[in-house]
Structures are given as structure tokens and as C-alpha cells.
Design a protein around this motif. Structure first.
Motif, mmCIF file in Angstrom:
data_model
loop_
_atom_site.group_PDB
_atom_site.id
_atom_site.type_symbol
_atom_site.label_atom_id
_atom_site.label_comp_id
_atom_site.label_asym_id
_atom_site.label_seq_id
_atom_site.Cartn_x
_atom_site.Cartn_y
_atom_site.Cartn_z
ATOM 1 N N UNK A 1 -26.104 5.971 0.118
ATOM 2 C CA UNK A 1 -25.075 5.790 1.005
ATOM 3 C C UNK A 1 -23.744 6.268 0.542
ATOM 4 N N UNK A 2 -22.998 7.150 1.212
ATOM 5 C CA UNK A 2 -22.011 7.974 0.847
ATOM 6 C C UNK A 2 -20.780 7.367 1.868
ATOM 7 N N UNK A 3 -19.701 6.767 0.903
ATOM 8 C CA UNK A 3 -18.641 6.292 1.636
ATOM 9 C C UNK A 3 -17.420 7.396 1.608
ATOM 10 N N UNK A 4 -16.700 7.676 2.310
ATOM 11 C CA UNK A 4 -15.391 8.407 2.366
ATOM 12 C C UNK A 4 -14.462 7.754 1.242
ATOM 13 N N UNK A 5 -13.658 8.766 0.562
ATOM 14 C CA UNK A 5 -12.875 8.160 -0.642
ATOM 15 C C UNK A 5 -12.042 7.105 -0.180
ATOM 16 N N UNK A 6 -11.359 7.267 1.073
ATOM 17 C CA UNK A 6 -10.310 6.158 1.502
ATOM 18 C C UNK A 6 -11.291 5.123 2.179
ATOM 19 N N UNK A 7 -12.310 4.829 2.304
ATOM 20 C CA UNK A 7 -13.043 3.839 2.967
ATOM 21 C C UNK A 7 -12.728 2.415 1.904
ATOM 22 N N UNK A 8 -12.477 1.126 2.593
ATOM 23 C CA UNK A 8 -12.016 0.089 2.174
ATOM 24 C C UNK A 8 -10.556 -0.003 1.539
ATOM 25 N N UNK A 9 -9.740 1.070 1.492
ATOM 26 C CA UNK A 9 -8.559 1.243 0.880
ATOM 27 C C UNK A 9 -7.550 0.349 1.502
ATOM 28 N N UNK A 10 -7.480 0.200 3.111
ATOM 29 C CA UNK A 10 -6.667 -0.621 3.691
ATOM 30 C C UNK A 10 -7.034 -2.102 3.253
ATOM 31 N N UNK A 11 -8.436 -2.402 3.439
ATOM 32 C CA UNK A 11 -8.712 -3.845 3.019
ATOM 33 C C UNK A 11 -8.302 -4.130 1.395
ATOM 34 N N UNK A 12 -8.501 -3.115 0.734
ATOM 35 C CA UNK A 12 -8.249 -3.418 -0.754
ATOM 36 C C UNK A 12 -6.603 -3.597 -0.684
ATOM 37 N N UNK A 13 -5.802 -2.866 -0.094
ATOM 38 C CA UNK A 13 -4.444 -3.023 -0.251
ATOM 39 C C UNK A 13 -3.842 -4.263 0.259
ATOM 40 N N UNK A 14 -4.716 -4.981 0.967
ATOM 41 C CA UNK A 14 -4.402 -6.294 1.631
ATOM 42 C C UNK A 14 -4.638 -7.350 0.665
ATOM 43 N N UNK A 15 -5.774 -7.143 -0.214
ATOM 44 C CA UNK A 15 -6.162 -8.514 -0.989
ATOM 45 C C UNK A 15 -5.932 -8.056 -2.460
ATOM 46 N N UNK A 16 -5.357 -6.937 -2.946
ATOM 47 C CA UNK A 16 -5.071 -6.800 -4.190
ATOM 48 C C UNK A 16 -4.067 -7.822 -4.891
ATOM 49 N N UNK A 17 -3.202 -8.283 -4.055
ATOM 50 C CA UNK A 17 -2.326 -9.236 -4.480
ATOM 51 C C UNK A 17 -3.045 -10.880 -4.772
ATOM 52 N N UNK A 18 -4.056 -11.219 -4.012
ATOM 53 C CA UNK A 18 -4.761 -12.369 -4.118
ATOM 54 C C UNK A 18 -5.870 -11.952 -5.289
ATOM 55 N N UNK A 19 -6.550 -10.983 -5.517
ATOM 56 C CA UNK A 19 -7.603 -10.573 -6.603
ATOM 57 C C UNK A 19 -6.972 -9.592 -7.426
ATOM 58 N N UNK A 20 -5.996 -9.791 -8.350
ATOM 59 C CA UNK A 20 -5.697 -8.708 -9.114
ATOM 60 C C UNK A 20 -6.664 -8.071 -10.215
ATOM 61 N N UNK A 21 -7.646 -9.084 -10.470
ATOM 62 C CA UNK A 21 -8.614 -8.313 -11.822
ATOM 63 C C UNK A 21 -9.286 -7.355 -11.137
ATOM 64 N N UNK A 22 -9.653 -7.187 -9.685
ATOM 65 C CA UNK A 22 -10.377 -6.131 -9.273
ATOM 66 C C UNK A 22 -9.869 -5.087 -9.062
ATOM 67 N N UNK A 23 -10.441 -3.840 -9.449
ATOM 68 C CA UNK A 23 -9.836 -2.512 -8.999
ATOM 69 C C UNK A 23 -10.501 -2.084 -7.785
#
Length: 178
Positions: A1-23
Motif C-alpha cells: 500500500x502506497x500513501x502520499x507523502x502528506x497523508x496523515x499530516x493534518x491529523x498528526x499536526x493535531x495530535x502532536x501536542x498530545x502525543x509528543x513521543x511519536x514522530x
């Protein structure tokens, strides 16, 4: 399965403050790996919310609804709850997909609507009236909590609270215990 390079980026930007240990890369890799194995994983899913007893030996069950999540109104194949339960049930959150697990856990704990917030402001309107406008923040928080969680408050035995407060000091014991 191939994901575009920006897939999940908007979701990640919303959760990065809550889960900082995940890149972002880790989350994307875990998601890609999980989805590539999903066709095998879903064969083991037994949705606890689904009532399989409705298909008894007298009825014809052809298994067409097997891939549908019965507790969603949209008829999706598997919802967020099913996938989260799957990660927990098979202990995949410890080593295989810890980022994906935290991501789903956060999605399930965030409120989807503003109803609870608006309900809180509605209660605040009744508590902080003109006559009570000088309440301290601690008292206001206590009154709000008692008002919002009224069902729990009714279940608490007042005699136990009096006994506990009275046990804090000798003078309170004299006052409260006749």
C-alpha cells in the motif's frame, strides 16, 4: 500500500501536542504496515457489540454482513472502536503499533461535539448569579463539579462525609459528633 507523502499530516499536526513521543514518520510507517496486514487481521475480529445470536439455525445467514461493523450507523466495515479493540485484544500496542494505539486512543477520548462544553456554560449561568459574582475560583469549580455530576453526588452518603471531615481534627470531632 502506497500513501502520499502528506497523508496523515493534518491529523498528526493535531495530535502532536498530545502525543509528543511519536514522530510523523513512525505514525505513517505503523499505519502503512497495519493496513497492509489488515486483510489478515480482520479475519480474527469478533465484534463484541454485534449480536450474533440473531442468526440461529432456522435462519439463512450467508455471511454477507460479516465485514460490516454493526454498531456504526454508516454501515462501515470497521470503525475506530473495532480497530482499537483489536489492538488491545491482541496486545499489538506494546511493541508492534504503539504510536497507532496512542493515536486511536486519543481519537476515542476527544469529544466530537461541543455539547459538554455548552452544558457546562449552561450550568455556570445558574451557579454564578449576580449575588454570587464574587465566588473564588476554587468554590466555583467545586459548585460546577457538584452541579454537573449531580447523579454521583446524590449517591454519596452525607454521614460518611461528616465522619471523614470530623476525623481531621479534634475540634471538628467535638462539633460534629454529638
Amino acid at each position: 500500500m502506497h500513501l502520499p507523502s502528506t497523508a496523515l499530516s493534518s491529523l498528526y499536526n493535531k495530535i502532536v501536542n498530545f502525543i509528543p513521543e511519536i514522530s510523523y514518520e513512525t505514525l505513517r510507517d505503523e499505519y502503512t504496515d497495519f493496513m497492509s496486514k489488515w486483510s489478515e487481521f480482520k479475519k480474527t475480529i469478533f465484534c463484541e457489540h454485534y449480536d450474533y445470536t440473531e442468526y440461529n439455525s432456522d435462519s439463512e445467514y450467508d455471511g454477507d454482513d460479516e465485514d460490516k461493523c454493526p454498531h456504526t450507523t454508516t454501515g462501515d466495515k470497521y470503525c475506530v472502536v473495532c480497530i482499537f479493540n483489536f489492538l488491545v485484544k491482541y496486545n499489538l500496542y506494546t511493541n508492534a503499533y504503539p504510536g497507532l494505539y496512542n493515536f486511536y486512543k486519543l481519537i476515542l477520548t476527544l469529544s466530537v461535539t461541543q455539547v459538554s462544553c455548552e452544558r457546562g456554560f449552561s450550568k455556570l449561568k445558574y451557579i454564578k448569579t449576580y449575588l454570587r459574582s464574587t465566588l473564588s475560583q476554587d468554590l466555583l469549580e467545586s459548585f460546577m463539579l457538584m452541579s454537573i455530576e449531580k447523579e454521583l453526588l446524590v449517591k454519596i452518603d452525607s454521614d460518611q462525609i461528616i465522619d471523614k471531615v470530623a476525623s481531621k481534627s479534634k475540634s471538628l470531632t467535638k462539633l460534629f459528633m454529638y
